[in-house]
Write an enzyme that holds these catalytic residues in place. Structure first.
Site, PDB file in Angstrom:
ATOM      1  CG  ASP B 166     102.859  36.197   5.315  1.00  0.00           C
ATOM      2  OD1 ASP B 166     103.565  35.182   5.394  1.00  0.00           O
ATOM      3  OD2 ASP B 166     101.625  36.153   5.182  1.00  0.00           O
ATOM      4  CG  LEU B 167     103.386  42.354   5.152  1.00  0.00           C
ATOM      5  CD1 LEU B 167     102.382  43.459   5.464  1.00  0.00           C
ATOM      6  CD2 LEU B 167     103.783  42.395   3.679  1.00  0.00           C
TER       7      LEU B 167
END
Lengths: 392, 392
Positions: B166-167
């Site tokens: 996600d990051l």
């Protein structure tokens, strides 16, 4: 291309810096990589070498020009001093303070080009008690807290496989440079940016950091289990294992439907997520009794159809044979001057109008030295002189 | 600030998208976060909640404005249609195709604002066989090959602790948006960008991918050991353990000097790195016999003095009590309207002239709805009408 016309002076080596400049090069920037005469970037000699070429080096240095320059020599410094005003951006991953010692600190850079953008990629920051410590990916992973969250509950703190602190610091460097370029377009002003391996890793601590800040409680390592959701994780099938992430109650219901295990719904041990967390092992066993009856392929097709996030744990061969990865062109073959087709990673950022391109293979050491010196207006005789002295 | 004057319409939720837009907000962009009336971003209800506030939400949504809008209603869509022309960038993390279904596909966006920059953050890409699959961090980690490299040799493939797919996808989204903004400054043209969780993780496969491409051999999981260097890893001390990374022969020599274990230099089993790899366990034992005699603190001071990269494995408490982390301001306290000081992660990108700032705490749900509607020129009566209908 997005960065056409932007010229980057690249004083970096190994991986954090070269990854940063490769992101910019892939987007169209002209990147002039400065290397030590005779040796070059140490990565030229690392990883698997084919036909004299490190494919690791080839991956991170495509789309760049290579200029050899002995920055310990007066002649080398003079050339750098002539090159800087032609460049929009200077990126380096020396230890903090080294650029100053070399005579290229921020003030000197600004004197050479008032709107210069300087980016330092370093281990711990340009100030603070650890500023001068030697840095390394593994150490940043350890000191950032990342390792305290990585690995199974009974494992020691675990480093991530790939050198992610280098890579994420490189991405932060590129973010900083792009933001500063945008500001320069609007204000005419340059800037000086610092990103560190350690702070870049701290920047990834995410909900674990937020929960720690709010509660004061240290998050545990949970391996492949979710800290607060069950069932979740790797489940055995007839021919392997599948990662399954039914991350909330609605997904759990769909999961039971897909498994045809509606019977679990009335089981007193598995009512709420809190019950399932307490009985994590037994619900996993009940589910695996079912998932072991069919192949991974079967479950992935079926669970996705039911809307349950799942997928196989792929090794690199599976990954690069995967039809989705092929569709996304995440491995590309770049022709090299010796006839090799060098396979390397593709571009994770897809622009519809101005796509990233592999315009050129990684340069041989110093391949562009003479061209760049000529562009600076040096006469042939001077170039030969510098060559003879070993300054280039 | 670098992005002052840039307005971002933020249709994202959970974490990949909100992280992307928080990077831009921290650099000065105006981010208008659209949320479902009544519910809002699910992260508002996740993680540790204090005084009704999720600190996880507070971390990723600082510096943003919140507008509630029911995008299933005609009124909600009408307002979105009026808002888009005022925005430079639209970022969303819907599944591919949903924006089209809602009437806001690329062509529609362009019709509303010809130079719009649209960024889709998705699981697997906007094309290909897995395009429509539900995505989740754990699944991207599994399918990208990352997990096949993470963990100890005898462990199963291991997910990284933090939600790094996600990051990293969020960071790639921000990189794409900034590059497209720069191109727009120069060409007047917008662009449409796609970044996926899976390709973002594949982009981190680094030397392991390069070596696999060159050799066809699958890289093993090596836990905290280095794949091709020994000694390396975690070493026990009198009061804990220290990560030590003497990554080449020169560093190994310095390491022996620092340990005062010059005797190992003549040991037939430990001559070349290849010998030390074969005898990894015994050289580790010989070194630990020495490192166990002193504290971690002692070794870290001494090894750093000798130029050997090393550091403690810190947990989150150690990290945020560390003087270097304090110097780098990687935890910041942001005052909130209810009087809470909310601690959150600081900024990993340090600009000397135009630093990232926490200008505002995360907004309460819909805090800016009426202001933004007024800015669009809606009369009070219409705003009350929309409120009554539940469209905002």
């Amino acid at each position: 291309m997005p960065l056409s016309g932007i010229r980057v002076l690249d004083l970096t080596r190994i991986i954090s810096g070269p990854y940063c400049t490769s992101i910019l090069a892939d987007m169209g920037a002209e990147v002039i990589k400065i290397e030590t005469p005779g040796e070059g970037d140490p990565v030229r000699h690392q990883g698997v070498i084919k036909n004299g070429l490190s494919w690791y080096f080839a991956n991170y240095n495509r789309n760049k020009r290579s200029v050899t320059l002995d920055l310990y020599s007066q002649e080398g410094k003079d050339i750098l001093r002539r090159l800087i005003p032609k460049c929009d951006v200077v990126i380096e991953n020396y230890r903090p303070g080294i650029m100053d010692k070399m005579g290229f600190g921020d003030d000197a850079l600004k004197a050479l080009r008032p709107d210069i953008i300087h980016c330092s990629i370093n281990g711990f920051g340009t100030s603070g008690p650890y500023r001068d410590r030697p840095a390394f990916d593994f150490i940043a992973q350890a000191m950032s807290g990342f390792m305290s969250l990585n690995g199974g509950e009974s494992d020691p703190p675990m480093r991530a496989g790939p050198p992610i602190s280098d890579l994420v610091a490189g991405m932060n460097g590129a973010l900083g440079v792009l933001a500063a370029l945008l500001r320069r377009e609007r204000t005419g002003r340059g800037d000086s940016i610092s990103v560190s391996l350690m702070s870049s890793m701290i920047g990834l601590l995410s909900f674990q950091a937020a929960n720690y800040f709010a509660s004061g409680e240290l998050p545990p390592r949970t391996g492949n289990d979710h800290g607060i959701v069950a069932p979740y994780g790797l489940f055995e099938t007839a021919d392997g294992q599948v990662a399954i992430a039914p991350s909330n109650d609605a997904m759990y219901e769909k999961f039971l439907d897909a498994l045809e295990l509606q019977s679990l719904r009335s089981h007193p041990d598995f009512q709420a997520n809190a019950d399932r967390m307490l009985n994590r092992e037994s619900i996993k066993a009940a589910i695996e009794a079912r998932t072991r009856q069919e192949s991974s392929r079967y479950w992935i097709e079926r669970l996705n159809r039911y809307g349950v996030p799942c997928g196989q744990v792929l090794n690199l061969r599976d990954v690069f044979d995967d039809p989705q990865v092929a569709d996304q062109e995440m491995a590309i073959d770049v022709p090299h001057p010796d006839g090799q087709q060098v396979r390397m990673l593709g571009f994770p950022i897809k622009f519809a109008e101005s796509p990233c391109l592999a315009r050129a293979p990684a340069p041989s050491l110093g391949a562009d030295t003479e061209d760049v010196l000529r562009e600076l207006g040096l006469p042939e005789s001077r170039i030969q002189e510098l060559r003879a002295k070993g300054a280039v």
